[in-house]
Write a protein that holds these residues in place. Sequence first.
Motif, mmCIF file in Angstrom:
data_model
loop_
_atom_site.group_PDB
_atom_site.id
_atom_site.type_symbol
_atom_site.label_atom_id
_atom_site.label_comp_id
_atom_site.label_asym_id
_atom_site.label_seq_id
_atom_site.Cartn_x
_atom_site.Cartn_y
_atom_site.Cartn_z
ATOM 1 N N GLY A 146 0.817 -1.209 0.000
ATOM 2 C CA GLY A 146 0.000 0.000 0.000
ATOM 3 C C GLY A 146 0.844 1.248 0.000
ATOM 4 N N PRO A 147 0.239 2.392 -0.335
ATOM 5 C CA PRO A 147 0.979 3.652 -0.300
ATOM 6 C C PRO A 147 1.341 4.071 1.122
ATOM 7 C CG PRO A 147 -1.346 4.035 -0.768
ATOM 8 C CD PRO A 147 -1.149 2.556 -0.790
ATOM 9 N N ASP A 148 0.632 3.526 2.103
ATOM 10 C CA ASP A 148 0.897 3.873 3.496
ATOM 11 C C ASP A 148 1.935 2.948 4.125
ATOM 12 O OD1 ASP A 148 -0.908 1.750 3.182
ATOM 13 O OD2 ASP A 148 -1.986 2.177 5.044
ATOM 14 N N ARG A 149 1.819 1.653 3.830
ATOM 15 C CA ARG A 149 2.703 0.630 4.385
ATOM 16 C C ARG A 149 2.383 -0.694 3.683
ATOM 17 N NH1 ARG A 149 -1.230 1.439 8.299
ATOM 18 N NH2 ARG A 149 0.087 2.454 9.835
ATOM 19 N N PRO A 150 3.257 -1.706 3.813
ATOM 20 C CA PRO A 150 2.890 -3.035 3.332
ATOM 21 C C PRO A 150 1.830 -3.661 4.255
ATOM 22 C CG PRO A 150 5.278 -2.795 3.462
ATOM 23 C CD PRO A 150 4.676 -1.644 4.211
ATOM 24 N N HIS A 151 0.935 -4.425 3.651
ATOM 25 C CA HIS A 151 -0.121 -5.133 4.383
ATOM 26 C C HIS A 151 0.008 -6.610 4.038
ATOM 27 C CE1 HIS A 151 -2.361 -1.340 5.253
ATOM 28 N NE2 HIS A 151 -1.725 -0.961 4.153
ATOM 29 N N LEU A 152 0.124 -7.475 5.074
ATOM 30 C CA LEU A 152 0.355 -8.897 4.841
ATOM 31 C C LEU A 152 -0.720 -9.728 5.551
ATOM 32 C CD1 LEU A 152 2.341 -10.964 3.567
ATOM 33 C CD2 LEU A 152 3.453 -11.072 5.812
ATOM 34 N N PHE A 153 -1.443 -10.520 4.753
ATOM 35 C CA PHE A 153 -2.508 -11.385 5.250
ATOM 36 C C PHE A 153 -1.915 -12.793 5.372
ATOM 37 C CE2 PHE A 153 -4.174 -7.827 2.963
ATOM 38 C CZ PHE A 153 -5.188 -7.352 3.789
ATOM 39 N N THR A 154 -1.742 -13.268 6.618
ATOM 40 C CA THR A 154 -0.860 -14.406 6.871
ATOM 41 C C THR A 154 -1.583 -15.725 7.117
ATOM 42 O OG1 THR A 154 -0.750 -13.779 9.226
ATOM 43 C CG2 THR A 154 1.013 -12.982 7.780
ATOM 44 N N GLY A 155 -2.914 -15.753 7.068
ATOM 45 C CA GLY A 155 -3.592 -16.998 7.394
ATOM 46 C C GLY A 155 -3.187 -17.453 8.788
ATOM 47 N N ASP A 156 -2.830 -18.740 8.922
ATOM 48 C CA ASP A 156 -2.396 -19.247 10.228
ATOM 49 C C ASP A 156 -0.888 -19.480 10.278
ATOM 50 O OD1 ASP A 156 -5.012 -19.181 11.022
ATOM 51 O OD2 ASP A 156 -5.247 -21.343 11.276
ATOM 52 N N SER A 157 -0.124 -18.765 9.445
ATOM 53 C CA SER A 157 1.329 -18.949 9.427
ATOM 54 C C SER A 157 2.071 -18.000 10.356
ATOM 55 C CB SER A 157 1.867 -18.798 8.003
ATOM 56 O OG SER A 157 1.431 -19.867 7.185
ATOM 57 N N LEU A 158 1.478 -16.851 10.669
ATOM 58 C CA LEU A 158 2.137 -15.873 11.540
ATOM 59 C C LEU A 158 1.081 -15.112 12.324
ATOM 60 C CD1 LEU A 158 4.675 -14.338 12.501
ATOM 61 C CD2 LEU A 158 4.410 -12.837 10.518
ATOM 62 N N PHE A 159 1.311 -15.049 13.650
ATOM 63 C CA PHE A 159 0.415 -14.359 14.582
ATOM 64 C C PHE A 159 1.232 -13.440 15.479
ATOM 65 C CE2 PHE A 159 -1.619 -18.466 13.754
ATOM 66 C CZ PHE A 159 -2.948 -18.114 13.553
ATOM 67 N N PRO A 160 0.560 -12.557 16.237
ATOM 68 C CA PRO A 160 1.256 -11.905 17.334
ATOM 69 C C PRO A 160 1.772 -12.972 18.304
ATOM 70 C CG PRO A 160 -0.898 -10.887 16.973
ATOM 71 C CD PRO A 160 -0.858 -12.143 16.144
ATOM 72 N N GLY A 161 3.072 -13.009 18.532
ATOM 73 C CA GLY A 161 3.623 -13.946 19.504
ATOM 74 C C GLY A 161 4.159 -15.237 18.941
ATOM 75 N N GLY A 162 4.081 -15.433 17.622
ATOM 76 C CA GLY A 162 4.671 -16.651 17.098
ATOM 77 C C GLY A 162 4.150 -17.068 15.739
ATOM 78 N N VAL A 163 4.775 -18.138 15.224
ATOM 79 C CA VAL A 163 4.312 -18.710 13.964
ATOM 80 C C VAL A 163 3.154 -19.657 14.245
ATOM 81 C CG1 VAL A 163 6.532 -18.448 12.818
ATOM 82 C CG2 VAL A 163 6.034 -20.584 14.062
ATOM 83 N N GLY A 164 2.558 -20.176 13.168
ATOM 84 C CA GLY A 164 1.406 -21.051 13.313
ATOM 85 C C GLY A 164 1.760 -22.400 13.925
ATOM 86 N N ASN A 165 0.730 -23.104 14.338
ATOM 87 C CA ASN A 165 0.877 -24.413 14.957
ATOM 88 C C ASN A 165 1.409 -25.419 13.939
ATOM 89 O OD1 ASN A 165 0.545 -26.767 16.426
ATOM 90 N ND2 ASN A 165 -1.518 -26.274 17.113
ATOM 91 N N THR A 166 2.450 -26.159 14.315
ATOM 92 C CA THR A 166 2.950 -27.233 13.444
ATOM 93 C C THR A 166 2.727 -28.599 14.096
ATOM 94 O OG1 THR A 166 5.197 -26.811 14.276
ATOM 95 C CG2 THR A 166 4.592 -25.786 12.186
ATOM 96 N N PHE A 167 1.887 -28.643 15.111
ATOM 97 C CA PHE A 167 1.334 -29.882 15.662
ATOM 98 C C PHE A 167 2.417 -30.874 16.092
ATOM 99 C CE2 PHE A 167 -1.335 -27.958 12.392
ATOM 100 C CZ PHE A 167 -2.427 -27.577 13.171
ATOM 101 N N GLY A 168 3.450 -30.334 16.729
ATOM 102 C CA GLY A 168 4.491 -31.176 17.304
ATOM 103 C C GLY A 168 5.552 -31.651 16.333
ATOM 104 N N SER A 169 5.456 -31.271 15.063
ATOM 105 C CA SER A 169 6.451 -31.697 14.078
ATOM 106 C C SER A 169 7.624 -30.730 14.059
ATOM 107 C CB SER A 169 5.822 -31.770 12.679
ATOM 108 O OG SER A 169 6.830 -31.878 11.687
ATOM 109 N N LYS A 170 8.793 -31.227 14.478
ATOM 110 C CA LYS A 170 9.997 -30.387 14.478
ATOM 111 C C LYS A 170 10.353 -29.955 13.046
ATOM 112 C CE LYS A 170 14.660 -30.329 16.461
ATOM 113 N NZ LYS A 170 15.462 -29.970 15.287
#
Length: 219
Positions: A146-170
């Motif tokens: 955007g002209p103001d800033r980048p806007h990123l729609f992350t689904g469940d891959s990135l949240f405040p406080g961490g990445v998305g759940n990978t269900f125990g898979s290292k």
Amino acid sequence: MTETYSGNVKVGGASDSRDTGPLVITKVAVGPMDNNAYFLRCTATGAVLLIDAANEPDRLLRELGDDRLGRIVTTHQHLDHWQALPEMFAATGAPVAAHPADAGELPVEVAEPLEDGDSLKVGDAELAVIHLVGHTPGSIALLYLGPDRPHLFTGDSLFPGGVGNTFGSKENFETLIDDVEHKVFDKLPDETWIYPGHGSDTPLGAERPALPEWRARGW
């Protein structure tokens, strides 16, 4: 114009909209898992795109109003992100777009496969597809510069406080944290606004200092 957008929406409550100039972003919370659905509207052409027809199709159709929905993007295969997809497709005829690795799990045929680096038009505005592997094999984020800033729609891959759940898979965690670090944090500035699949938004810069901690803890 004073910025009034907070992104703090609740299921059953009002939506929240941000006018970036070329594109108006509207966030709606729906369903029992507090999913976020996002309408992107081009101010010049009236074109509309929906990110994640997650739940409550009647609510989403009310938010759409008389506008014509041009495309539905599904960020990944998990069923809480497509509960309203059959109804939204039936009501609007909007083609569905998703990554091929997740497309087979969706209840509607994917008309537009999206790969890493692809671009999507919303009227005069353009979104870039970023493939982030780990939460699911075909999870994607959508980037709007955007002209103001980048806007990123992350689904469940990135949240405040961490990445998305990978269900125990290292292995899946390492793939996801690598993709998020190299494709998001390394390439985008701190003012980038993150719109996740559930809950509150966050600026990228608020999360950046915690990346080493996320990697060390393994989730």
